[in-house]
Design an enzyme around this catalytic site. Structure first.
Site, PDB file in Angstrom:
ATOM      1  N   PRO A   2      45.351  47.179  61.073  1.00 28.34           N
ATOM      2  CA  PRO A   2      45.731  46.471  59.849  1.00 28.34           C
ATOM      3  C   PRO A   2      44.487  46.125  59.034  1.00 28.34           C
ATOM      4  O   PRO A   2      43.600  45.436  59.512  1.00 28.34           O
ATOM      5  CB  PRO A   2      46.425  45.209  60.357  1.00 28.34           C
ATOM      6  CG  PRO A   2      46.745  45.483  61.784  1.00 28.34           C
ATOM      7  CD  PRO A   2      45.689  46.409  62.270  1.00 28.34           C
ATOM      8  N   GLU A   3      44.415  46.660  57.828  1.00 31.40           N
ATOM      9  CA  GLU A   3      43.326  46.356  56.913  1.00 31.40           C
ATOM     10  C   GLU A   3      43.943  45.571  55.756  1.00 31.40           C
ATOM     11  O   GLU A   3      45.096  45.171  55.845  1.00 31.40           O
ATOM     12  CB  GLU A   3      42.669  47.669  56.450  1.00 31.40           C
ATOM     13  CG  GLU A   3      42.191  48.503  57.637  1.00 31.40           C
ATOM     14  CD  GLU A   3      41.599  49.851  57.262  1.00 31.40           C
ATOM     15  OE1 GLU A   3      41.065  49.986  56.151  1.00 31.40           O
ATOM     16  OE2 GLU A   3      41.670  50.775  58.093  1.00 31.40           O
ATOM     17  N   HIS A 100      54.108  42.328  75.509  1.00 33.94           N
ATOM     18  CA  HIS A 100      52.947  42.078  74.637  1.00 33.94           C
ATOM     19  C   HIS A 100      53.169  41.005  73.581  1.00 33.94           C
ATOM     20  O   HIS A 100      52.445  40.946  72.599  1.00 33.94           O
ATOM     21  CB  HIS A 100      52.485  43.368  73.954  1.00 33.94           C
ATOM     22  CG  HIS A 100      52.340  44.512  74.885  1.00 33.94           C
ATOM     23  ND1 HIS A 100      51.488  44.485  75.968  1.00 33.94           N
ATOM     24  CD2 HIS A 100      52.954  45.723  74.923  1.00 33.94           C
ATOM     25  CE1 HIS A 100      51.578  45.638  76.622  1.00 33.94           C
ATOM     26  NE2 HIS A 100      52.461  46.401  76.017  1.00 33.94           N
ATOM     27  N   ARG A 119      47.065  45.754  72.403  1.00 35.01           N
ATOM     28  CA  ARG A 119      45.662  45.951  72.756  1.00 35.01           C
ATOM     29  C   ARG A 119      44.837  44.675  72.706  1.00 35.01           C
ATOM     30  O   ARG A 119      43.660  44.689  73.044  1.00 35.01           O
ATOM     31  CB  ARG A 119      45.055  47.039  71.862  1.00 35.01           C
ATOM     32  CG  ARG A 119      44.492  48.163  72.685  1.00 35.01           C
ATOM     33  CD  ARG A 119      44.227  49.380  71.857  1.00 35.01           C
ATOM     34  NE  ARG A 119      45.406  50.221  71.778  1.00 35.01           N
ATOM     35  CZ  ARG A 119      45.391  51.432  71.259  1.00 35.01           C
ATOM     36  NH1 ARG A 119      44.287  51.916  70.756  1.00 35.01           N
ATOM     37  NH2 ARG A 119      46.485  52.154  71.239  1.00 35.01           N
TER      38      ARG A 119
END
Length: 291
Positions: A2-3, A100, A119
């Site tokens: 995500p930018e 997660h 992650r």
DNA sequence: AAGAAGTCCTGGGCGC
DNA sequence: TGCGCCCAGGACTTCT
């Protein structure tokens, strides 16, 4: 990954769906995603409404009275709003059933906000005072979509830098919000090789790069961000900008402008995608001029 | 001081 | 089929 465009897309969804919602209960995992004590989050937020949601660089800020919950999605983080008692809850509703999930904010309305991050490169922090938050964000450079991002300001940031242009664009303390995807796309847009030293950029290069940065970011936002694998917006939906990419993830494919094959190299320890014909190193350009 | 390199973390893809 | 290896990368720490 995500930018800025992905975070902005999530922000818009959150603004619409959780502004004004009052927290009922909080679940936090014991993950290292939490860079401040989880107990602060789970004990202080219940009973408080979300007064506003904002973005700074790739960070999201949820405002609760005087507390500010800061979320960075890292590489695989997502913030999704769902209705309660969905499949994400365990049979006894005390914790997440889906894998997660590291944070759940349940609201009085029945809605829930889930933070998922396979992650675990993301981070969540709680700040108690505006001053601490602004100190934390002081490390960040200029917002490329703000009015302050002028050509003059950009030139000042570039002045006397020594490194390569790609790592420069990735450094959040100069210009914030660009990651690997949009840095590669901005360099392609401006016809600059990722290994070009910042110090050897010509005024025309700087001008093209300056215009390319907001252009690729705005296009990214317009298409709802880029989904390579994990990115989802706050409704759990994928973005559409991956279809529009010119170089990122297109190694070995034809350049959309000149049909040369897109290459992938390592620059500053990160993969960089570029067209060897449209984006030449300064030295190669000089040789070309001589020929 | 700024830039380079190492580190964290796990799912997915690939080779054998 | 399954095991193990390697890659992905944002931001932080450590080194030069």
């Amino acid at each position: 990954m995500p930018e800025l465009p992905e975070v902005e897309t999530v922000l818009r969804g959150l603004k619409e769906n959780i502004t004004g919602e009052t927290v009922k209960t909080v679940f936090c995992s014991s993950s290292r995603i939490f860079r401040t004590d989880q107990s602060g989050i789970s004990e202080l937020l219940p009973g408080l409404p979300v007064t506003q949601v904002e973005r700074r660089g790739k960070y999201l800020v949820l405002y609760f009275s005087t507390h500010r919950l800061v979320v960075h999605l890292g590489m695989t983080g997502s913030l999704v709003v769902k209705n309660e008692n969905g499949p994400h809850f365990g049979r006894h509703s005390t914790g997440p059933a889906e894998r997660h999930i590291h944070m759940i904010l349940s609201f009085r309305s029945g809605r829930v906000l889930l933070y998922r991050d396979p992650r675990m490169f993301g981070r969540i922090l709680l700040f108690y005072e505006e001053k601490d938050l602004s100190d934390y964000f002081n490390r960040l450079g200029i917002e490329p979509l703000s009015a302050g991002f002028t050509l003059t300001a950009f030139k000042r940031i570039l002045a006397r830098r020594k490194g390569q242009v790609k790592p420069f664009l990735m450094n959040q303390s100069h210009v914030c919000g660009l990651g690997n995807i949009y840095a590669d796309e901005a360099l392609f847009e401006s016809g600059i090789h990722p290994e070009t030293p910042v110090s050897s950029l010509e005024p025309a290069d700087i001008r093209r790069l300056y215009h390319a940065i907001p252009r690729v970011l705005e296009e990214g936002i317009r298409f709802g961000g880029t989904t390579f694998r994990d990115y989802r917006n706050s409704a759990g939906k994928e973005g559409g900008f991956q279809e529009m990419l010119n170089v990122y993830g297109r190694e070995g494919l034809e350049c959309r402008k000149c049909r040369s094959l897109v290459r992938k190299i390592q620059v500053g320890g990160r993969s960089s995608h570029f067209c060897p014909h449209c984006q030449k190193k300064p030295r190669e350009l000089r040789i070309d001029r001589l020929l």
